[in-house]
Design an enzyme around this catalytic site. Sequence first.
Site, mmCIF file in Angstrom:
data_model
loop_
_atom_site.group_PDB
_atom_site.id
_atom_site.type_symbol
_atom_site.label_atom_id
_atom_site.label_comp_id
_atom_site.label_asym_id
_atom_site.label_seq_id
_atom_site.Cartn_x
_atom_site.Cartn_y
_atom_site.Cartn_z
ATOM 1 C CG HIS A 107 -1.937 0.958 1.395
ATOM 2 N ND1 HIS A 107 -1.776 2.289 1.081
ATOM 3 C CD2 HIS A 107 -3.216 0.846 1.847
ATOM 4 C CE1 HIS A 107 -2.886 2.943 1.337
ATOM 5 N NE2 HIS A 107 -3.783 2.086 1.802
ATOM 6 C CD GLU A 153 -3.370 1.022 -2.008
ATOM 7 O OE1 GLU A 153 -3.758 -0.127 -1.643
ATOM 8 O OE2 GLU A 153 -4.014 2.053 -1.775
#
Length: 284
Positions: free
Chosen positions: A159, A257
């Site tokens: 992320h 991400e």
Amino acid sequence: MHEQPLQRFFKSRREQPVFQWERFQQREVLVIDHPLCQAVFSRQGAQLLHFQPRGQKPWLWCAAKWPQVGAIRGGVPVCWPWYGRHPSENAWPSHGWARLIDWKLLESSSDEEGVSLHWRLQLCDWQVDLQARLGESMDLRLSTEHQDSEPCQLSHALHAYWRIGDVGEIALSGLEGAEGYDQLNRQACRQEGELRVEGGCQRVFQHEGELHLKDHAWQRELCIDTGDSADTVVWHPGHRPLLGVSWSEVMGFVCVEAASGGTDSLCLAPGERAHLSLQARASA
């Protein structure tokens, strides 16, 4: 525009070791000072919090203030063994356990081209390994081995919070024509042209491979490669407040991400492995 808080470790002009453990905001952090780059990892979550090739601006954003306990916002959190909300247990933490637990650093080494690190988390019947290679570019590879005797479900993500000059002056190319789902509008979407995220964005694209983050304010371009992951996620909160993060800080990042298993969880057989990677380099 706020300074990345972890840059404080690199202000001294005296020579420092390549790897050095420090304490910062009640966390153990590994400070990396190599001729080609500077970086900081947190032992909690094996989270790369800062990365900056020599002569360049920082590539990753990190919040100036961290909570006393819980997840650190910024860098590249490892979301595992689920990302987002747990599909059935509402009381369990968003994005899983991995970013809340201390990992073990098995190996760290350096050479003329950069540094290599190997982190591991052993949790119940899972073994998770994060391999990092940092120098003039960034390469993160996550591997999960399922060691139980029964099949299990998994979703995971790297992320990444990318540091930018101003979220209103960026554009993402490489997603043109990609199909996805807009989680803010709760409907399917198809990307037409470059993606701009001013005003908020939470889209999951069925996309793998390279895209380009064009940062007009800082006059640079990063090539981000999500490998053969099933999804590429683009997120920015827009005008929605983030707990403990000032508005000026929010303007300085965008999340791109690598993710897999979010739409349909991966089913791993006993002994099976799942892989995820995230790479980045400065575009020429």
